[in-house]
Design an enzyme around this catalytic site. Structure first.
Site, PDB file in Angstrom:
ATOM      1  N   PHE A 145      14.900   5.688   9.865  1.00 58.76           N
ATOM      2  CA  PHE A 145      13.440   5.682   9.908  1.00 58.76           C
ATOM      3  C   PHE A 145      12.958   4.399   9.265  1.00 58.76           C
ATOM      4  O   PHE A 145      13.123   4.196   8.057  1.00 58.76           O
ATOM      5  CB  PHE A 145      12.928   6.902   9.147  1.00 58.76           C
ATOM      6  CG  PHE A 145      11.446   7.136   9.203  1.00 58.76           C
ATOM      7  CD1 PHE A 145      10.881   7.845  10.251  1.00 58.76           C
ATOM      8  CD2 PHE A 145      10.622   6.696   8.169  1.00 58.76           C
ATOM      9  CE1 PHE A 145       9.516   8.109  10.275  1.00 58.76           C
ATOM     10  CE2 PHE A 145       9.262   6.946   8.190  1.00 58.76           C
ATOM     11  CZ  PHE A 145       8.703   7.660   9.247  1.00 58.76           C
ATOM     12  N   GLY A 146      12.394   3.513  10.067  1.00 60.83           N
ATOM     13  CA  GLY A 146      12.013   2.193   9.583  1.00 60.83           C
ATOM     14  C   GLY A 146      10.529   2.077   9.298  1.00 60.83           C
ATOM     15  O   GLY A 146       9.741   1.790  10.206  1.00 60.83           O
ATOM     16  N   LEU A 147      10.145   2.296   8.047  1.00 59.16           N
ATOM     17  CA  LEU A 147       8.753   2.130   7.634  1.00 59.16           C
ATOM     18  C   LEU A 147       8.638   1.102   6.510  1.00 59.16           C
ATOM     19  O   LEU A 147       7.901   0.128   6.629  1.00 59.16           O
ATOM     20  CB  LEU A 147       8.165   3.471   7.188  1.00 59.16           C
ATOM     21  CG  LEU A 147       6.719   3.422   6.667  1.00 59.16           C
ATOM     22  CD1 LEU A 147       5.761   2.968   7.769  1.00 59.16           C
ATOM     23  CD2 LEU A 147       6.294   4.776   6.094  1.00 59.16           C
ATOM     24  N   ASN A 256       5.847  13.435   4.520  1.00 61.70           N
ATOM     25  CA  ASN A 256       5.601  14.719   3.884  1.00 61.70           C
ATOM     26  C   ASN A 256       6.720  15.707   4.177  1.00 61.70           C
ATOM     27  O   ASN A 256       7.079  16.532   3.326  1.00 61.70           O
ATOM     28  CB  ASN A 256       4.248  15.286   4.325  1.00 61.70           C
ATOM     29  CG  ASN A 256       3.088  14.704   3.538  1.00 61.70           C
ATOM     30  OD1 ASN A 256       3.242  14.313   2.381  1.00 61.70           O
ATOM     31  ND2 ASN A 256       1.928  14.634   4.163  1.00 61.70           N
ATOM     32  N   ALA A 258       9.885  14.893   4.608  1.00 62.36           N
ATOM     33  CA  ALA A 258      11.013  14.489   3.775  1.00 62.36           C
ATOM     34  C   ALA A 258      10.763  14.805   2.310  1.00 62.36           C
ATOM     35  O   ALA A 258      11.679  15.208   1.576  1.00 62.36           O
ATOM     36  CB  ALA A 258      11.286  12.996   3.965  1.00 62.36           C
ATOM     37  N   GLY A 355      28.212  13.810 -24.501  1.00 60.90           N
ATOM     38  CA  GLY A 355      28.608  12.654 -25.292  1.00 60.90           C
ATOM     39  C   GLY A 355      29.218  11.566 -24.428  1.00 60.90           C
ATOM     40  O   GLY A 355      28.770  11.304 -23.307  1.00 60.90           O
ATOM     41  N   GLU A 379      10.226   7.838  -1.060  1.00 62.22           N
ATOM     42  CA  GLU A 379       9.307   8.823  -0.472  1.00 62.22           C
ATOM     43  C   GLU A 379       8.039   8.974  -1.325  1.00 62.22           C
ATOM     44  O   GLU A 379       7.473  10.054  -1.450  1.00 62.22           O
ATOM     45  CB  GLU A 379       9.972  10.193  -0.300  1.00 62.22           C
ATOM     46  CG  GLU A 379      11.360  10.194   0.280  1.00 62.22           C
ATOM     47  CD  GLU A 379      11.411   9.786   1.739  1.00 62.22           C
ATOM     48  OE1 GLU A 379      10.346   9.470   2.304  1.00 62.22           O
ATOM     49  OE2 GLU A 379      12.511   9.770   2.305  1.00 62.22           O
ATOM     50  N   GLY A 380       7.608   7.879  -1.911  1.00 61.06           N
ATOM     51  CA  GLY A 380       6.434   7.887  -2.776  1.00 61.06           C
ATOM     52  C   GLY A 380       6.833   7.877  -4.228  1.00 61.06           C
ATOM     53  O   GLY A 380       7.527   8.777  -4.706  1.00 61.06           O
ATOM     54  N   PHE A 399      -6.291   4.153  -5.313  1.00 64.08           N
ATOM     55  CA  PHE A 399      -5.150   3.326  -4.917  1.00 64.08           C
ATOM     56  C   PHE A 399      -5.475   1.844  -4.977  1.00 64.08           C
ATOM     57  O   PHE A 399      -4.597   1.016  -5.089  1.00 64.08           O
ATOM     58  CB  PHE A 399      -4.678   3.685  -3.508  1.00 64.08           C
ATOM     59  CG  PHE A 399      -3.965   5.010  -3.439  1.00 64.08           C
ATOM     60  CD1 PHE A 399      -2.618   5.082  -3.686  1.00 64.08           C
ATOM     61  CD2 PHE A 399      -4.665   6.184  -3.170  1.00 64.08           C
ATOM     62  CE1 PHE A 399      -1.949   6.295  -3.638  1.00 64.08           C
ATOM     63  CE2 PHE A 399      -4.002   7.393  -3.112  1.00 64.08           C
ATOM     64  CZ  PHE A 399      -2.639   7.463  -3.351  1.00 64.08           C
TER      65      PHE A 399
END
Length: 400
Positions: A145-147, A256, A258, A355, A379-380, A399
């Site tokens: 998924f390329g965003l 959303n 994911a 430890g 994812e945010g 934002f």
């Protein structure tokens, strides 16, 4: 005559952390059976190898995809096209069991099912669905998924990747970054600017001009394939566009999906850490007593069990809302922000109980903590989810 030593109270049978709140009573028989099936496979086929995969920074992605596809967990919450069609809680529990082994394995499944497959299932044409979804559900095809881009992470509206018309074709140019499954994928869902706004494209990865160099030297999610996507004059036919997605609502809707898996998945990592710490503390002798018998240790364990149980209650509740069709984006942000934040805190606290042993791959806690550093921001980021919640509470957009 010596005074007698005070006798220690008899030890009672230990309770699993999630049994404190009777979590299983909130689940159906089918949900518990799906969880058990995924856990059994994970313990048998994944857990014995995960430390080696993490240390080497490689995984047998093709083999894993076929194994997970055969189990039915790829796109398991989708209907039709070879997908199992389970409810959201069952999918979330599967994510929990996978991430209890390693976040990288859950990432493979959630990117495949909740990003790449979901985008095609939700926004694709019937031809696109028939072409890709059955093979992806079976693990025969891997998707990505390329965003995200090098200069556009939390602000996807700043993306520079663009697609231009050339006759009846599209020509795609740009770069994506931090793409799970990228260099082992058969198909990429790529989001790009067009004259008609942001649109999604289904891109076979053997298309000329497409390349996916793998990102190496990671300190987190090492048992996961992470890549860059490079598109140089990638020519696509007109029907490569996802017809049902227009604007940023398309990719954000996929995110959303994911994020919901992460709400459950992060708790798997936390649970594995806590189970490890409880077992270790019971076996470890310090000053002639089990480490678990000290008040400071029990305080740590009690606090962690409390947060794990609360997180699972939240996850199941959000799953029920999702299955009812009433889950809101800001509610997903509540789940992602809380559960990942608490999971990484649990992993770090468990490391203190172990430890020096906690820093080795003989135990999973620092591996989980390192992985959760990535889960915390993908994812945010926590900051983005806090602002989503803040907007819901105040009505004010913060934002910018």
């Amino acid at each position: 005559m010596k005074p007698s030593q005070p006798s220690r109270p008899a030890q009672s049978a230990p309770v699993h952390p999630l049994d404190l709140l009777a979590i299983d009573g909130l689940l159906t028989d089918e949900e518990r059976e799906i969880r058990s099936t995924v856990r059994t496979l994970a313990d048998r086929e994944l857990r014995p190898h995960i430390a080696e995969w993490f240390e080497s920074g490689t995984i047998p992605a093709r083999e894993l995809a076929r194994t997970l596809g055969g189990l039915g967990v790829l796109g398991m919450h989708l209907e039709g096209y070879g997908c199992a069609g389970t409810n959201s809680v069952a999918y979330g529990l599967a994510c929990t069991e996978l991430e209890a082994v390693d976040s990288g394995l859950r990432s493979l499944v959630s990117v495949q099912g909740s990003l790449a497959m979901y985008a095609i299932w939700k926004y694709g044409s019937e031809e696109q669905k028939q072409r890709w979804l059955p093979g992806m559900a079976a693990g025969e095809y891997i998707g990505c998924f390329g965003l995200t881009e090098p200069d556009a992470g939390s602000d996807p509206g700043a993306m520079r990747t663009h697609a231009k018309r050339d006759g009846s074709d599209w020509v795609l140019n740009g770069t994506k970054m931090w793409i799970t499954n990228g260099s082992v994928s058969d198909v990429a869902v790529v989001w790009a600017r067009t004259e008609d706004g942001v649109r999604g494209f289904v891109v076979p990865t053997d298309t000329p001009g497409f390349s996916a160099p793998e990102i190496k030297r990671k300190l987190s999610l090492r048992a996961s394939v992470t890549s860059e996507l490079v598109m140089e004059d990638v020519r696509l036919p007109a029907d490569a566009m996802l017809p049902g997605a227009r604007g940023l609502s398309g990719p954000l809707g996929c995110l959303n999906e994911a994020r919901f898996g992460i709400v459950f998945g992060a708790l798997g990592a936390a649970r594995d850490c806590l189970e490890t710490a409880i077992s270790y503390a019971g076996d470890r002798t310090v000053f002639a007593r089990p480490l678990s018998s000290y008040q400071l240790t029990q305080q740590k364990l009690a606090d962690m069990a409390l947060e794990l149980g609360k997180g699972m209650l939240l996850a199941v509740h959000l799953g029920r809302l999702k299955d009812a069709g009433t889950l809101l984006p800001e509610q997903i942000s509540v789940g992602k922000l809380n559960n990942v934040r608490e999971a990484i805190a649990i992993a770090r606290e468990c490391r203190t109980i172990l430890g020096a042993n906690g820093i080795t791959l003989e135990y999973p806690v620092l591996r989980h903590a390192n992985n959760l550093e990535s889960v915390l921001t993908y994812e945010g980021t926590s900051e983005v989810h806090a602002l989503v919640i803040g907007k819901a509470l105040t009505g004010e957009q913060a934002f910018r």
